[in-house]
Enzyme design. Structure first.
Site, PDB file in Angstrom:
ATOM      1  N   LYS A   1       0.826  -1.210   0.000  1.00  0.00           N
ATOM      2  CA  LYS A   1       0.000   0.000   0.000  1.00  0.00           C
ATOM      3  C   LYS A   1       0.857   1.256   0.000  1.00  0.00           C
ATOM      4  O   LYS A   1       0.568   2.209  -0.717  1.00  0.00           O
ATOM      5  CB  LYS A   1      -0.954   0.011   1.202  1.00  0.00           C
ATOM      6  CG  LYS A   1      -2.144  -0.911   0.981  1.00  0.00           C
ATOM      7  CD  LYS A   1      -3.125  -0.870   2.126  1.00  0.00           C
ATOM      8  CE  LYS A   1      -4.311  -1.773   1.822  1.00  0.00           C
ATOM      9  NZ  LYS A   1      -5.132  -2.028   2.995  1.00  0.00           N
TER      10      LYS A   1
ATOM     11  N   LYS B   1      -8.174 -11.252 -11.315  1.00  0.00           N
ATOM     12  CA  LYS B   1      -9.346 -11.444 -10.460  1.00  0.00           C
ATOM     13  C   LYS B   1     -10.284 -10.245 -10.521  1.00  0.00           C
ATOM     14  O   LYS B   1      -9.828  -9.112 -10.652  1.00  0.00           O
ATOM     15  CB  LYS B   1      -8.877 -11.588  -9.009  1.00  0.00           C
ATOM     16  CG  LYS B   1      -8.991 -12.991  -8.477  1.00  0.00           C
ATOM     17  CD  LYS B   1      -8.386 -13.107  -7.103  1.00  0.00           C
ATOM     18  CE  LYS B   1      -9.323 -12.635  -6.016  1.00  0.00           C
ATOM     19  NZ  LYS B   1      -8.877 -13.101  -4.682  1.00  0.00           N
TER      20      LYS B   1
ATOM     21  N   LYS C   1     -12.424  -4.920  -6.557  1.00  0.00           N
ATOM     22  CA  LYS C   1     -12.969  -3.580  -6.361  1.00  0.00           C
ATOM     23  C   LYS C   1     -11.926  -2.529  -6.714  1.00  0.00           C
ATOM     24  O   LYS C   1     -12.247  -1.489  -7.267  1.00  0.00           O
ATOM     25  CB  LYS C   1     -13.387  -3.437  -4.900  1.00  0.00           C
ATOM     26  CG  LYS C   1     -14.045  -2.142  -4.544  1.00  0.00           C
ATOM     27  CD  LYS C   1     -14.649  -2.236  -3.154  1.00  0.00           C
ATOM     28  CE  LYS C   1     -13.615  -2.481  -2.072  1.00  0.00           C
ATOM     29  NZ  LYS C   1     -12.807  -1.316  -1.722  1.00  0.00           N
TER      30      LYS C   1
END
Ligand code: TRP
Length: 341
Positions: A122, A203, A206
Site C-alpha cells: 500500500k 481477479k 474492487k
C-alpha cells in the site's frame, strides 16, 4: 438461539470480518467469502462482524462510513447470514477490540509490522500511511484472539495476518500462561475464482477492475446483463473450459456453474455447437436470478435502519460477553488491576 455465548461451546467457534469499504459487494466477494460464511453457520458457532475500526485506517467521510457500515451488515444478512444463528455486529461496538489491540501492540516488534506485505504494497503505491494502517494486523489479531476462534475463514491475501495472530497468541501464552487460544489457519480455497469480465486473467476486484469488468450485487439487473453481453471472450468459437487459452469463456462457465449449481462439464455439453452469445445470455439469466432476491432483501433491510441497528446491538451484546471474559483474563494475566466491573 444457538449455543450460549460463554462457557464451553459444543461447536468450535468461527470468526470473520469484512471492511465497510464499498457500497456493494461484487460477485467475486459474494461467491468467495459470503457464501462460505453462510455455509459454516450450521456446524460452527459463528461470529461475523463489520470491521469499521479497520476502515478508519484510510481517510473516510463520516456519512459514507455510516452508510457503508449498515450496507455491509445488511449484505451479510441478505446473503444468508442468519442473525439468530450467527452473532452479527460492528467491531467498534465491542470496545474491548481496541483495548486488546493495545495490549497486543505492546507485544509486537516494530520489525514484525515492517515486514507486513500488505502495508508495504500500500505504501509502495504511494498511499499516505498513518500509524493505524501500520498496526492494522495487530487490531486484526485482537479481533480474532478475543473470541477464542478455532478457525478464521479468510482469503489468501490475509494469510500473513493470520500468521502474526498465531505468533502473538503464542507469545502471550509463553509470557503470561495460557491466556489466548491459538487459531488454526483456514485459508478458504476459492472454489470459484471469479475473474474480471474485461480482463479475464485478473481477479474481479474492487480496486483494480474497471467499471465494465466488475459485477456488483446491488447493480441494476439490466446493467449486469449488459456487462455480461460485452464481456471479453476468446478467439475461436468453441465453448470449452480452459482457463489457459480461453480465460473469458472459462470465467463465464464458472459464474454460471457456481450460481446455477450445474457442473462445468454439463454446461460444456449443453452449449456444444452454440455461440458465445448464447452462453452470455444464459449467464446473464442466472446472475440476475441470483442477485434479484439479494437486492430485494437489501432494500427491505436498508429501509428499516432502526431494525438493522437493533440486530447489530443484539450481536454486539452477544459478542461483548465473550470479549469481556477474554479481556478480564488478559488484564489479570498481564498485571492490570481489575478495577470496577
Ligand atoms: N483484514 C480483513 C480484510 O480486509 C478484515 C478483517 C479485520 C478480518 N479483522 C478481521 C477478517 C478478523 C477476519 C478476522 O479482509
Amino acid at each position: 438461539m444457538s449455543t450460549p455465548a460463554t462457557g464451553p461451546s459444543a461447536r468450535p467457534r468461527i470468526l470473520s470480518g469484512m471492511q465497510p469499504t464499498s457500497d456493494s459487494l461484487h460477485l467475486g466477494n459474494y461467491l468467495g467469502a459470503l457464501v462460505n460464511w453462510v455455509g459454516l453457520q450450521r456446524d460452527f458457532d459463528t461470529y461475523y462482524f463489520v470491521a469499521d475500526l479497520h476502515a478508519l485506517t484510510v481517510p473516510t467521510d463520516p456519512e459514507v462510513l455510516r452508510r457503508r457500515t449498515r450496507i455491509t451488515a445488511a449484505q451479510f444478512i441478505a446473503g444468508g447470514v442468519d442473525p439468530e444463528e450467527s452473532a452479527v455486529f460492528c467491531q467498534s461496538h465491542v470496545h474491548q477490540h481496541a483495548e486488546l489491540g493495545w495490549v497486543l501492540a505492546c507485544q509486537t516488534a516494530m520489525g514484525e509490522m515492517n515486514r507486513m506485505t500488505q502495508y508495504k504494497d500500500k505504501t509502495a503505491k504511494g498511499q499516505n500511511a498513518n500509524v493505524g494502517l501500520f498496526t492494522y494486523p495487530v487490531l486484526m489479531a485482537a479481533d480474532i484472539l478475543m473470541y477464542d476462534a478455532a478457525y478464521v475463514p479468510v482469503g489468501e491475501d490475509q494469510r500473513q495476518h493470520l500468521e502474526i495472530t498465531r505468533d502473538l497468541a503464542e507469545r502471550m501464552n509463553a509470557r503470561f500462561g495460557e491466556v489466548l487460544r491459538v487459531p488454526e489457519p483456514y485459508i478458504v480455497k476459492e472454489s470459484a475464482k471469479i475473474m474480471d469480465l474485461q480482463d479475464p486473467t485478473s481477479k474481479m476486484s474492487k480496486t483494480s477492475s474497471t467499471e465494465k469488468g466488475i459485477l456488483e450485487m446491488m447493480e441494476d439487473p439490466a446493467r449486469l446483463a449488459k456487462k455480461l453481453r460485452s464481456a471479453v471472450t476468446d478467439t475461436g468459437s468453441e465453448i470449452r473450459f480452459d482457463p489457459e487459452t480461453k480465460p473469458g469463456v472459462s470465467n463465464l462457465l464458472v459464474i454460471h456453474s457456481v450460481l446455477s449449481g450445474t457442473k462445468v462439464a454439463d454446461l460444456e455439453a449443453e452449449f456444444a455447437g452454440r455461440g458465445y452469445g448464447d452462453l452470455k445470455k444464459a449467464v446473464a439469466e442466472v446472475v440476475v436470478e441470483a442477485v434479484t432476491p439479494f437486492r430485494e432483501r437489501m432494500t427491505e433491510l436498508l429501509d428499516d435502519p432502526a431494525e438493522l441497528d437493533r440486530i447489530l446491538a443484539r450481536g454486539a451484546e452477544r459478542a461483548g460477553l465473550i470479549a469481556q471474559a477474554t479481556t478480564t483474563r488478559v488484564r489479570d494475566a498481564i498485571g492490570l488491576l481489575p478495577g470496577a466491573r
